[in-house]
Enzyme design. Structure first.
Site, PDB file in Angstrom:
ATOM      1  N   TYR A  17     -26.972 -20.697  12.347  1.00 27.77           N
ATOM      2  CA  TYR A  17     -28.314 -20.113  12.216  1.00 27.77           C
ATOM      3  C   TYR A  17     -29.371 -20.957  12.925  1.00 27.77           C
ATOM      4  CZ  TYR A  17     -27.508 -16.428   8.737  1.00 27.77           C
ATOM      5  OH  TYR A  17     -27.126 -15.293   8.099  1.00 27.77           O
ATOM      6  N   LYS A  60     -13.452 -22.465   7.718  1.00 23.69           N
ATOM      7  CA  LYS A  60     -12.520 -21.982   8.742  1.00 23.69           C
ATOM      8  C   LYS A  60     -11.998 -23.213   9.482  1.00 23.69           C
ATOM      9  CE  LYS A  60     -10.618 -18.584  11.138  1.00 23.69           C
ATOM     10  NZ  LYS A  60      -9.597 -17.670  10.579  1.00 23.69           N
ATOM     11  N   ASP A 108     -11.429 -15.913   5.972  1.00 24.08           N
ATOM     12  CA  ASP A 108     -10.815 -14.583   6.075  1.00 24.08           C
ATOM     13  C   ASP A 108     -10.025 -14.254   4.817  1.00 24.08           C
ATOM     14  OD1 ASP A 108      -9.116 -16.651   6.862  1.00 24.08           O
ATOM     15  OD2 ASP A 108      -8.169 -15.542   8.510  1.00 24.08           O
ATOM     16  N   ASP A 115     -23.589 -15.728   3.858  1.00 21.32           N
ATOM     17  CA  ASP A 115     -24.348 -14.492   4.074  1.00 21.32           C
ATOM     18  C   ASP A 115     -23.418 -13.292   3.945  1.00 21.32           C
ATOM     19  OD1 ASP A 115     -26.484 -12.778   4.888  1.00 21.32           O
ATOM     20  OD2 ASP A 115     -25.661 -12.757   6.919  1.00 21.32           O
ATOM     21  N   ASP A 164     -22.902 -10.410   0.457  1.00 17.66           N
ATOM     22  CA  ASP A 164     -23.065  -8.945   0.506  1.00 17.66           C
ATOM     23  C   ASP A 164     -21.791  -8.268   0.003  1.00 17.66           C
ATOM     24  OD1 ASP A 164     -25.626  -9.126   1.721  1.00 17.66           O
ATOM     25  OD2 ASP A 164     -25.183  -7.482   3.112  1.00 17.66           O
TER      26      ASP A 164
HETATM   27  C1  IPM Z   1     -30.078 -12.797   3.773  1.00 12.60           C
HETATM   28  C2  IPM Z   1     -30.427 -12.129   5.081  1.00 12.60           C
HETATM   29  C3  IPM Z   1     -30.984 -13.144   6.063  1.00 12.60           C
HETATM   30  C4  IPM Z   1     -29.874 -14.136   6.389  1.00 12.60           C
HETATM   31  C5  IPM Z   1     -31.559 -12.565   7.365  1.00 12.60           C
HETATM   32  C6  IPM Z   1     -32.602 -11.525   7.122  1.00 12.60           C
HETATM   33  C7  IPM Z   1     -32.141 -13.651   8.237  1.00 12.60           C
HETATM   34  O1  IPM Z   1     -29.342 -11.435   5.591  1.00 12.60           O
HETATM   35  O2  IPM Z   1     -30.947 -13.436   3.177  1.00 12.60           O
HETATM   36  O3  IPM Z   1     -28.949 -12.649   3.314  1.00 12.60           O
HETATM   37  O4  IPM Z   1     -29.034 -13.874   7.257  1.00 12.60           O
HETATM   38  O5  IPM Z   1     -29.873 -15.195   5.768  1.00 12.60           O
HETATM   39 MN    MN Z   2     -27.671 -11.264   4.202  1.00 19.26          MN
END
Ligand code: IPM
Ligand code: MN
Ligand code: NAD
Length: 347
Positions: A136, A186, A218, A242, A246
């Site tokens: 990042y 990884k 993975d 990240d 999700d």
């Molecule tokens: C999160 C988001 C952010 C990230 C983006 C919007 C920069 O996806 O907070 O999970 O990748 O950290």
């Molecule tokens: Mn995210």
């Protein structure tokens, strides 16, 4: 105590409004609020996604409650002007390196999970995601190769101090829970991950009471769906965290349910749902505000030292769900505001 409210873009303002109503209903003494512009909203008004006025509020406040940023209108701007730079900039400027993303299934939502209920009900984990380093924040750019081809690059790196401080947060988090830490990397391919793993093993010496395991990312993605109940605390880098968070959210019912805390070395924190600005449903009253309401609870607990009202919010969310409150992401038809009302009714 000053709370900064940064609603941002898309569904950000809609979900922040509900969290604010919940905080107001608790009538907590000594809390004041200041709103700031972030993201595309800030770019459109001030020409920058994280204007100096906003950064000033962020530096003065005790905690930040953040909605979401992201606006497809801004996707062709130079990168440093894009909405996402607001959240990345705040994380970096305030040294918010430790992102705690708890994923727990409210038992009432077993049927909303993408997994079979008997698998989903086992989910009770915290993902500890490093937030200030990795690919990042490495050198990045576009260049032209010798044969005239366009090439994009982003450098992935971690130094040992960065890994050590997040390792400690991982071990401490595990110690306050079931005592099991799984470090996800990884290391079979990446040097960055080899260092990550080495430092995890070194730091483990200070936490002999914690069970440390290692998993390739993975496999971790696969195990999250196969048997999420095996995880207590996962510690991982910025990019893997990240993606995995999700994924964990959907196992736990909906991305609209997962709160998060981004912490520095003291008590200061930024609190936000893990989801984004959801442009596909913005302005339609379809957003689930619970991730943001639960983020407000985390804020009370971690930054404002108010565990009792934090418990009250979490209990009210559970009770509202028990009573059948459901936004569309949970298979229901309530609006954002009606979900807020359902939580307020319990409070
Ligand atoms: C999160 C988001 C952010 C990230 C983006 C919007 C920069 O996806 O907070 O999970 O990748 O950290
Ligand atoms: Mn995210
Ligand atoms: P997203 O999380 O915004 O949306 C993904 C899907 O989940 C969409 O279908 C959306 O409708 C749904 N969803 C998200 N939150 C929901 C909620 N509270 N209730 C119901 N449904 C919900 O991710 P995306 O579509 O990949 O990204 C949209 C924008 O948000 C992009 O500009 C991205 O950069 C940004 N983003 C910002 C943050 C942040 O501010 N922390 C986080 C992730 C993405």
């Amino acid at each position: 105590m000053l709370i900064a409210l940064f609603p941002g873009d898309g569904i950000g303002p809609e979900v922040i409004a509900e969290a604010r109503r919940v905080l107001d209903a608790l009538d907590l003494p000594g809390l004041t609020y200041e709103e700031g512009l972030v993201g595309g909203a800030a770019y459109k008004a001030k020409g920058h996604p994280l204007p100096p006025e906003t950064l000033d509020i962020a530096e003065r406040c005790n905690a930040i409650l953040f909605g979401a940023v992201g606006d497809f209108d801004c996707d062709n701007l130079e990168r440093h002007l894009r909405p996402e730079q607001a959240i990345l900039g705040l994380r970096k400027a305030l040294g918010l390196f430790a992102n705690l993303r708890p994923a727990t299934l409210f038992k009432e939502l077993a049927d909303a999970s993408a997994l079979r209920p008997e698998v989903a009900t086992q989910i009770d984990m915290v993902i500890v995601r490093e937030l200030n380093g990795d690919v990042y924040f490495g050198e990045k750019g576009m260049r032209t190769t010798a044969d005239g081809k366009r090439e994009g690059y982003d450098v992935m790196s971690y130094n040992e101090d960065e890994v050590r401080r997040i390792a400690r947060v991982g071990f401490e988090t595990a110690r306050a829970r079931k005592g099991r830490l799984c470090s996800v990397d990884k290391a079979n391919v990446l040097e960055t991950s080899q260092l990550w793993r080495d430092v995890m093993i070194e730091t483990h010496k200070d936490y002999p009471d914690i069970e440390l395991s290692h998993m390739y990312v993975d496999n971790a993605a696969m195990q999250l769906v196969r048997n999420p109940g095996q995880f207590d605390v996962i510690v991982t880098g910025n990019l893997f965290g990240d993606i995995l968070s999700d994924q964990a959210s959907m196992c736990a019912g909906s991305i609209g349910m997962l709160p998060s805390a981004s912490l520095d070395t003291n008590q200061k924190g930024l609190y936000e749902p893990i989801h984004g600005s959801a442009p596909d449903i913005a302005g339609q009253g379809k957003a689930n505000p619970l991730a943001t309401i639960l983020s407000a609870a985390m804020m009370l607990r971690y930054s404002l030292n108010m565990p009792e009202p934090a418990d009250r919010i979490e209990a009210a969310v559970a009770k509202a769900l028990e009573g059948g409150a459901r936004t569309p992401d949970l298979g229901g038809s309530m609006t954002t505001q009606q979900m807020g009302d359902a939580v307020l009714a319990v409070l």
